[in-house]
Write a protein that holds these residues in place. Sequence first.
Motif, PDB file in Angstrom:
ATOM      1  N   SER A 171       0.845  -1.197   0.000  1.00 29.44           N
ATOM      2  CA  SER A 171       0.000   0.000   0.000  1.00 29.44           C
ATOM      3  C   SER A 171       0.875   1.239   0.000  1.00 29.44           C
ATOM      4  O   SER A 171       1.959   1.247   0.592  1.00 29.44           O
ATOM      5  N   TYR A 172       0.382   2.285  -0.655  1.00 28.03           N
ATOM      6  CA  TYR A 172       1.123   3.544  -0.696  1.00 28.03           C
ATOM      7  C   TYR A 172       0.144   4.685  -0.923  1.00 28.03           C
ATOM      8  O   TYR A 172      -1.021   4.471  -1.254  1.00 28.03           O
ATOM      9  N   GLN A 173       0.649   5.901  -0.725  1.00 20.10           N
ATOM     10  CA  GLN A 173      -0.177   7.073  -0.964  1.00 20.10           C
ATOM     11  C   GLN A 173       0.265   7.707  -2.272  1.00 20.10           C
ATOM     12  O   GLN A 173       1.431   8.040  -2.454  1.00 20.10           O
ATOM     13  N   ALA A 174      -0.680   7.885  -3.195  1.00 28.43           N
ATOM     14  CA  ALA A 174      -0.393   8.453  -4.512  1.00 28.43           C
ATOM     15  C   ALA A 174      -0.165   9.959  -4.385  1.00 28.43           C
ATOM     16  O   ALA A 174      -0.452  10.572  -3.352  1.00 28.43           O
ATOM     17  N   SER A 205      -4.570  10.023  -2.604  1.00 31.92           N
ATOM     18  CA  SER A 205      -5.381   8.823  -2.408  1.00 31.92           C
ATOM     19  C   SER A 205      -4.507   7.639  -2.003  1.00 31.92           C
ATOM     20  O   SER A 205      -3.340   7.545  -2.385  1.00 31.92           O
ATOM     21  N   ASN A 206      -5.091   6.761  -1.210  1.00 31.42           N
ATOM     22  CA  ASN A 206      -4.387   5.547  -0.799  1.00 31.42           C
ATOM     23  C   ASN A 206      -4.621   4.468  -1.842  1.00 31.42           C
ATOM     24  O   ASN A 206      -5.750   4.261  -2.293  1.00 31.42           O
ATOM     25  N   ARG A 207      -3.553   3.767  -2.203  1.00 34.86           N
ATOM     26  CA  ARG A 207      -3.644   2.715  -3.217  1.00 34.86           C
ATOM     27  C   ARG A 207      -2.988   1.441  -2.703  1.00 34.86           C
ATOM     28  O   ARG A 207      -2.066   1.491  -1.901  1.00 34.86           O
TER      29      ARG A 207
END
Length: 170
Positions: free
Chosen positions: A87-90, A94-96
Amino acid sequence: MAGETIITIVGNLTADPELRTTSSGASVCSFTIASTPRTYNRQTGQFEDGQPLFLRCSAWRDLATHCAQSLAKGMRVIAQGRLQQRSYQAQDGSNRTVLELQIDDIGPSLRYATTQVSRTSHTQAQQGAYTGGATGYGNPNPTATGEDPWSTPDNGPVYGAAQGEEEPEF
């Protein structure tokens, strides 16, 4: 490691593998494998393609170098590895979440193609002197040059019927 999800995927490479080097000096090769299920439709008498699965993959260190030198866009491959979720933050906030396959083993599918393999020694792999390639896969006739990539040095007596000796017990 216990608890990891190991999968095998058969599919085609969507692009040439990309080889990069991390800041710590480790090689990493990234590529995507597309796997499309085909089913036979009895009503139409034809095969139909299902929804394709595009799986992002990465290989590390010597395997990364071997992938970059041996694989090319469109090749059908069989890959096995560990499925990992990240998981990461774009940039837009937004969280992806993405699924990636950390490749442990990969090779060309021989269902619709042929290949020749050349083995690398541990020292060759460390020095980056891989002898395979996407167009040649090594020497197509190793016996013609006297090299045998699967041979081992003669380190002892030969056992067998020709010498009249029994094979050693295991």
